[in-house]
Design a protein around this motif. Sequence first.
Motif, mmCIF file in Angstrom:
data_model
loop_
_atom_site.group_PDB
_atom_site.id
_atom_site.type_symbol
_atom_site.label_atom_id
_atom_site.label_comp_id
_atom_site.label_asym_id
_atom_site.label_seq_id
_atom_site.Cartn_x
_atom_site.Cartn_y
_atom_site.Cartn_z
ATOM 1 N N UNK A 82 4.812 3.916 -7.719
ATOM 2 C CA UNK A 82 4.192 4.075 -6.398
ATOM 3 C C UNK A 82 3.936 2.760 -5.667
ATOM 4 N N UNK A 83 4.949 1.953 -5.501
ATOM 5 C CA UNK A 83 4.816 0.726 -4.704
ATOM 6 C C UNK A 83 4.725 1.104 -3.228
ATOM 7 N N UNK A 84 3.744 0.550 -2.523
ATOM 8 C CA UNK A 84 3.590 0.807 -1.090
ATOM 9 C C UNK A 84 2.822 -0.340 -0.436
ATOM 10 N N UNK A 85 3.017 -0.466 0.874
ATOM 11 C CA UNK A 85 2.333 -1.495 1.655
ATOM 12 C C UNK A 85 0.947 -0.997 2.042
ATOM 13 N N UNK A 86 -0.023 -1.897 2.022
ATOM 14 C CA UNK A 86 -1.379 -1.558 2.451
ATOM 15 C C UNK A 86 -1.746 -2.395 3.664
ATOM 16 N N UNK A 87 -2.562 -1.824 4.535
ATOM 17 C CA UNK A 87 -3.039 -2.508 5.724
ATOM 18 C C UNK A 87 -4.247 -3.363 5.360
ATOM 19 N N UNK A 88 -4.333 -4.537 5.995
ATOM 20 C CA UNK A 88 -5.413 -5.471 5.704
ATOM 21 C C UNK A 88 -6.217 -5.778 6.960
ATOM 22 N N UNK A 89 -7.454 -6.192 6.759
ATOM 23 C CA UNK A 89 -8.340 -6.603 7.831
ATOM 24 C C UNK A 89 -8.993 -7.919 7.401
ATOM 25 N N UNK A 90 -9.330 -8.764 8.366
ATOM 26 C CA UNK A 90 -9.986 -10.022 8.019
ATOM 27 C C UNK A 90 -11.450 -9.755 7.679
ATOM 28 N N UNK A 91 -11.912 -10.354 6.583
ATOM 29 C CA UNK A 91 -13.293 -10.180 6.127
ATOM 30 C C UNK A 91 -13.792 -11.511 5.579
ATOM 31 N N UNK A 92 -14.768 -12.080 6.253
ATOM 32 C CA UNK A 92 -15.399 -13.323 5.802
ATOM 33 C C UNK A 92 -14.387 -14.444 5.570
ATOM 34 N N UNK A 93 -13.398 -14.547 6.444
ATOM 35 C CA UNK A 93 -12.400 -15.606 6.341
ATOM 36 C C UNK A 93 -11.273 -15.326 5.357
ATOM 37 N N UNK A 94 -11.281 -14.169 4.732
ATOM 38 C CA UNK A 94 -10.233 -13.752 3.800
ATOM 39 C C UNK A 94 -9.654 -12.436 4.308
ATOM 40 N N UNK A 95 -8.592 -11.990 3.673
ATOM 41 C CA UNK A 95 -8.022 -10.692 3.997
ATOM 42 C C UNK A 95 -8.460 -9.679 2.958
ATOM 43 N N UNK A 96 -8.723 -8.455 3.400
ATOM 44 C CA UNK A 96 -9.145 -7.379 2.507
ATOM 45 C C UNK A 96 -8.469 -6.083 2.957
ATOM 46 N N UNK A 97 -8.213 -5.168 2.040
ATOM 47 C CA UNK A 97 -7.646 -3.877 2.434
ATOM 48 C C UNK A 97 -8.574 -3.132 3.393
ATOM 49 N N UNK A 98 -8.005 -2.475 4.374
ATOM 50 C CA UNK A 98 -8.775 -1.661 5.303
ATOM 51 C C UNK A 98 -9.364 -0.467 4.563
ATOM 52 N N UNK A 99 -8.579 0.135 3.722
ATOM 53 C CA UNK A 99 -8.961 1.349 3.011
ATOM 54 C C UNK A 99 -9.952 1.054 1.885
ATOM 55 N N UNK A 100 -11.000 1.864 1.835
ATOM 56 C CA UNK A 100 -11.991 1.735 0.763
ATOM 57 C C UNK A 100 -11.329 1.912 -0.603
ATOM 58 N N UNK A 101 -10.420 2.877 -0.691
ATOM 59 C CA UNK A 101 -9.698 3.122 -1.938
ATOM 60 C C UNK A 101 -8.970 1.873 -2.405
ATOM 61 N N UNK A 102 -8.310 1.187 -1.490
ATOM 62 C CA UNK A 102 -7.553 -0.008 -1.854
ATOM 63 C C UNK A 102 -8.467 -1.169 -2.223
ATOM 64 N N UNK A 103 -9.643 -1.234 -1.617
ATOM 65 C CA UNK A 103 -10.597 -2.290 -2.008
ATOM 66 C C UNK A 103 -11.079 -2.045 -3.437
ATOM 67 N N UNK A 104 -11.327 -0.785 -3.791
ATOM 68 C CA UNK A 104 -11.726 -0.467 -5.164
ATOM 69 C C UNK A 104 -10.608 -0.843 -6.130
ATOM 70 N N UNK A 105 -9.366 -0.525 -5.782
ATOM 71 C CA UNK A 105 -8.227 -0.862 -6.643
ATOM 72 C C UNK A 105 -8.114 -2.378 -6.817
ATOM 73 N N UNK A 106 -8.395 -3.138 -5.754
ATOM 74 C CA UNK A 106 -8.293 -4.598 -5.820
ATOM 75 C C UNK A 106 -9.423 -5.214 -6.649
ATOM 76 N N UNK A 107 -10.573 -4.546 -6.693
ATOM 77 C CA UNK A 107 -11.733 -5.076 -7.426
ATOM 78 C C UNK A 107 -11.777 -4.637 -8.884
ATOM 79 N N UNK A 108 -11.125 -3.564 -9.210
ATOM 80 C CA UNK A 108 -11.210 -3.048 -10.571
ATOM 81 C C UNK A 108 -12.243 -1.938 -10.643
ATOM 82 N N UNK A 109 -12.648 -1.531 -11.830
ATOM 83 C CA UNK A 109 -13.603 -0.426 -11.944
ATOM 84 C C UNK A 109 -14.909 -0.738 -11.229
ATOM 85 N N UNK A 110 -15.527 0.291 -10.678
ATOM 86 C CA UNK A 110 -16.780 0.103 -9.943
ATOM 87 C C UNK A 110 -18.010 0.459 -10.771
ATOM 88 N N UNK A 111 -17.827 0.700 -12.057
ATOM 89 C CA UNK A 111 -18.968 1.122 -12.871
ATOM 90 C C UNK A 111 -19.970 -0.004 -13.139
#
Length: 120
Positions: free
Chosen positions: A55-84
Motif C-alpha cells: 500500500x504505497x501512497x502519497x500523503x498530503x503535508x502541512x507546515x507545522x512549527x517550521x517542519x512538515x507534518x501529514x495533514x491527516x491525523x491517521x498519517x501523523x499517528x503512523x509517523x509517530x508510532x504507537x500512541x499508547x
Amino acid sequence: MKALTANRLSDGEVVFWKDGRWIERFADAQLWAGDDPAAIEAEGEGKAQPLVVVDAYLIDLVEAEGFWAPVSYRERIRALGPTNHLHHGKQAEGGAAIEALQHASGAARSTGRVNLIKRK
C-alpha cells in the motif's frame, strides 16, 4: 507538499521514501511539491516493490512549527508510532520534528489514501 509512505512487508513498520529506498523516520522522508511529476514516479517505484512494501501512497503535508507534518491525523499517528505511551515508538526519539508532528492539526484524509481506498 507530499511524501510517500507504505508499510514494510517483513514487519509491518511504517516507512517513508527517500532517494529510491524506504526509511523509517518521517523527518528524513523525501518531500515533493504537490504537482511534481517525480512524486508520481516515486509512487510507481514504491508500488513496484510488492515483496518489500504494501500500500504505497502519497500523503498530503502541512507546515507545522517550521517542519512538515501529514495533514491527516491517521498519517501523523503512523509517523509517530504507537500512541499508547509517549516513550514508545518513533515518538520516543523526541526532538523538534517529533514535537511538530505532535502539535500539527488538520483532519482531512490524504488524497493518496482516498485514491487507495477507492481502488480496493
